[in-house]
Design an enzyme around this catalytic site. Structure first.
Site, PDB file in Angstrom:
ATOM      1  N   GLY A 198      63.910  34.079 134.961  1.00 21.78           N
ATOM      2  CA  GLY A 198      63.160  35.314 134.720  1.00 21.78           C
ATOM      3  C   GLY A 198      62.817  35.486 133.254  1.00 21.78           C
ATOM      4  N   ASP A 199      63.782  35.207 132.379  1.00 17.73           N
ATOM      5  CA  ASP A 199      63.532  35.264 130.938  1.00 17.73           C
ATOM      6  C   ASP A 199      62.499  34.223 130.519  1.00 17.73           C
ATOM      7  OD1 ASP A 199      65.417  37.241 130.689  1.00 17.73           O
ATOM      8  OD2 ASP A 199      66.973  35.967 129.846  1.00 17.73           O
ATOM      9  N   LEU A 200      62.671  33.013 131.040  1.00 15.83           N
ATOM     10  CA  LEU A 200      61.803  31.914 130.620  1.00 15.83           C
ATOM     11  C   LEU A 200      60.379  32.120 131.122  1.00 15.83           C
ATOM     12  CD1 LEU A 200      64.273  28.971 131.333  1.00 15.83           C
ATOM     13  CD2 LEU A 200      63.861  30.128 129.157  1.00 15.83           C
TER      14      LEU A 200
END
Length: 429
Positions: A198-200
């Site tokens: 999700g962050d990436l």
């Protein structure tokens, strides 16, 4: 955009290669922490942008304490390094950046950021929606200072909608974006993807949005808000789940390593581990029979020669899977890859140590080494963006906390020593 002379001087401050990159001259102010944000600005830095990472002087990015940690030692001149330890985690996502400290909750710190924004092309932040507004530094305020500013806001749920104010982590996005419910062993509980996807994903979409908005700003002089949600980003990674549900009412469930309908297309055990095998088309199936089973294998199973038959779940489990498992059971990963060659899709399932040593990874410069005086060399991932004319720079160091504060204030903002001393005495920097 800054002029060429100033760009080179700022690059020199960080010890970067001053070769012109695709984004040379673009100034990015980075007020992000952890990964969703720092990764976005890192990609921009790799592509040649001058990225100024702004951290609170007493509460810097807390990934500076994340493992793995390289212990500090005396550098070549016998002087201690500025930080007591180097986080490989932090260094990987903050390479090629200049480090500045500023307490944005202090009026003089907010003013300092405004001065940076006046000289910048891009600002990237990943606070919860409303935080920058409460600091008096939201998009509407900053666009008054710099109408061409590209303001990228990365958050868990985006700047609009009923969930906008909820706290979020990567797992929040995986859970609410649908990915968690689809991942895991067949028949087992939902399982998070084994990385912070999700962050990436939000960072990569943020990079795309920034580049698109920069192109518009260069053409029109008008900046804009780039609103990136981790939940939105994860949803787009769910392959055909949305259309399967909206057209058929099908709710995907965990399938382990299997594909929803393409077969064979999964991991199979072999003598020393696992391989991915994707010989599902008629062409690949025939070749696989000949390569792994022998000259008579294909003709021995006329009922499996049509792709539609192999896709049938009952036929696959009863007949196709046992054949493939028989082919692979007594062969090693290397033997199977050698047999498959360039003919059928088969790949060894590698652990990260095997990946780092992979000749293809080495040939593509996907593990790069950066020298950190006082710590030694650090090897991190390289850039998957291969540009022939303006290749990304991937070996610049991450900054020590506030390492370039004074230099940036002098070079970019024309602060004199008295002004810098006043900020320091007030605890602003």
């Amino acid at each position: 955009m800054i002029d060429e002379d100033l760009r080179v001087r700022l690059a020199d401050l960080g010890g970067f290669d001053t070769e012109r990159g695709s984004l040379a001259g673009v100034v990015v102010v980075d007020v992000t922490r952890v990964v969703a944000g720092p990764y976005c600005s890192m990609v921009l830095a790799d592509l040649g942008a001058t990225v100024i990472k702004v951290e609170h002087p007493d509460e810097p990015d807390y990934t500076r304490t994340f493992p793995p940690l390289l212990p500090a030692a005396d550098d070549a001149d016998g002087q201690p390094v500025e930080d007591p330890a180097l986080s490989g985690f932090f260094a990987q996502y903050n390479r090629n950046k200049l480090g500045v400290t500023a307490n944005l909750r202090h009026p003089s710190g907010a003013a300092l950021l405004e001065h940076l924004v006046a000289r910048a092309d891009v600002l990237v932040e990943n606070f919860r929606p409303g935080t920058m507004d409460r600091l008096g530094l939201g998009y509407e305020r900053l666009r008054e200072i710099n109408p061409r500013l590209v303001y990228a806001a990365l958050s868990g749920y985006g700047q609009t909608g009923p969930s906008r104010g909820r706290p979020a982590y990567d797992n929040s996005a995986q859970a609410t974006g649908g990915l968690w419910s689809m991942n895991g062993p067949a028949g087992g509980p939902p399982t998070r993807v084994g990385t912070i996807i999700g962050d990436l994903a939000a960072s990569l979409y943020g990079t795309i949005g920034v580049l698109a908005a920069l192109r518009h700003a260069e053409s029109t002089g008008d900046g804009q808000l780039v609103d990136i949600s981790q939940q939105d980003s994860v949803l787009t990674l769910t392959e055909n789940a949305v259309v399967a549900y909206t057209t058929e009412g099908t709710v995907p469930t965990p399938l382990g390593n299997a594909h929803p309908f393409v077969r064979p297309y999964e991991a199979f055990p072999c003598r020393d581990g696992f391989v991915f095998f994707g010989g599902y088309t008629d062409k690949f199936w025939k070749l696989s029979c000949e390569l792994f089973g022998g000259p008579d294998e294909y003709e021995a199973h006329p009922d499996l020669q049509a792709m539609a038959d192999r896709f049938d779940e009952e036929v696959y489990e009863r007949a196709v899977r046992p054949i493939v498992e028989r082919w692979f059971a007594d062969r090693t990963k290397a033997e199977l890859e050698a047999l498959a060659g360039d003919l059928v899709p088969l790949s060894a399932v590698k652990d990260i140590g095997e990946v780092v040593a992979d000749p293809q990874i080495v040939a593509r410069d996907m593990v790069v080494e950066t020298a950190y005086p006082g710590f030694g060399p650090l090897r991190t991932f390289g850039s998957p963006v291969k540009l022939q004319g303006t290749p990304p720079r991937t070996t610049g160091r991450a900054p020590a906390t506030g390492a370039h504060t004074v230099a940036v204030l002098r070079e970019l903002l024309d602060y004199d020593q008295a002004a810098i001393d006043e900020l320091r005495s007030a605890g602003t920097i």
